[in-house]
Design an enzyme around this catalytic site. Sequence first.
Site, PDB file in Angstrom:
ATOM      1  N   GLY A   1     -53.625  -9.285  50.268  1.00  0.00           N
ATOM      2  CA  GLY A   1     -53.015  -9.040  51.618  1.00  0.00           C
ATOM      3  C   GLY A   1     -53.491  -8.185  52.580  1.00  0.00           C
TER       4      GLY A   1
ATOM      5  CG  ASN B   1     -47.001   0.986  51.809  1.00  0.00           C
ATOM      6  OD1 ASN B   1     -46.863   0.702  53.057  1.00  0.00           O
ATOM      7  ND2 ASN B   1     -48.185   1.766  51.370  1.00  0.00           N
TER       8      ASN B   1
ATOM      9  CD  GLN C   1     -45.088  -2.718  48.748  1.00  0.00           C
ATOM     10  OE1 GLN C   1     -44.625  -2.723  47.897  1.00  0.00           O
ATOM     11  NE2 GLN C   1     -46.429  -2.312  48.376  1.00  0.00           N
TER      12      GLN C   1
ATOM     13  CB  THR D   1     -64.828 -22.980  46.894  1.00  0.00           C
ATOM     14  OG1 THR D   1     -66.071 -23.444  47.217  1.00  0.00           O
ATOM     15  CG2 THR D   1     -64.269 -23.754  45.702  1.00  0.00           C
TER      16      THR D   1
ATOM     17  CB  CYS E   1     -54.842   2.935  49.697  1.00  0.00           C
ATOM     18  SG  CYS E   1     -54.399   1.356  49.646  1.00  0.00           S
TER      19      CYS E   1
END
Length: 384
Positions: free
Chosen positions: A72, A155, A183, A241, A329
């Site tokens: 995200g 959040n 969220q 990739t 966080c």
Amino acid sequence: MRRVIYLDHSASTPVDARVLEVMMPFFTEYYGNPSGMHAQARASAQALDRSRWEVAEILGCKPKEIIFTSCGTESNNLAIRGVAFAAARAGKGRHIITSACEHSAVTQTIAQLCEHFGFQQTVVPVDRWGMIDPADVERALRPDTVLISIIYANNEVGTIQPLAEIGAIARAHGIPLHTDAVQAGGYLDLNVDRLNVDLLSLSGHKFYAPKGVGMLFVREGVALLPQQTGGGHERGRRAGTENVPYIVALAKALKLAHDMRPTENERLARLRDHLIQGVQTALPDAQLTGHPTERLPHHASFVIPGVEANALLMYLDMAGICAASGSACHTGIAEPSAVLLAMGIPRQLALGALRLTLGRSNTAEDIEMVLEVLPAAVRQLSAL
Ligand code: PLP
């Protein structure tokens, strides 16, 4: 072993067994590089295509409007920096509108654009429930505005923003609207036309896919300067990739969550309401944070006077309850959350934030256990 009561689903979810099952063959059986020219490569490329179609169907968009990313945070970075730099290059301006209740993946990205690349931002306020007034977004518009970035559901406090209304304003002024829907993924309507959004970020590990995969919807016609350059992957918008097993997992997990949404949301909301009521009865000083009704169905958050969040989290952890104080966080740092402060919650009170986010494994017994342990924990800690 004692059963752990996991109430931190806004931080991350376990991988669903059905998701794990569909992704596994792409590690060992179909491991070709999707860009290759042989049968193995074709198997990977087909899985990639299929996943893109599946995700696009849920978002109500074209498959080519989906970019798979690593998380995200990357999706938010690509959306904001990509649109900002493309607009600045075209001489359109350097003004961005955002809100006071964004995740750091948005705030820090815009802060860097302002600090080092000559952009300016207007941060629209939130009310005491963490809600944005769309009229404030309209008032913040300037002739040089090039992007609006507004979170879908917060959040830390679970408040759901009136995105469709904000989107209608953005559209009327021809300004792209990005939403951090990390969220919201798995819980709320993600149809990009109903939401009136031009860019939308999701992260797999919030809806029972593994950590390390995300996606960004970019509406056709929105100019985006790639941030990761190299091969022409993802139509030249995100080189590297493709992580086929994880992308297959994200698509499957999103489909499962989408299908389960009506019944699971109702079940979660019932449990959540019981939890909120129980906490408020046992701890009359505890204050619900976020909007009382316009909130994520699995999200309960409080501020509790006289308690320090980290001490409470440790106490709960010892009792086998996994909880959080806000954004994952922020955990570990004894700093009050900027979102809570923006909602007008006093600094000292904001230090006592508790977030309990429910998920598929939670039962009524889990909630009863929390209602037993939490009041005792608060009483003990406030007595210290
Ligand atoms: N945006 C919001 C609202 C989030 O809650 C999070 C993670 O907690 C992110 C972005 C970052 O997502 P990721 O962990 O996939 O980088």
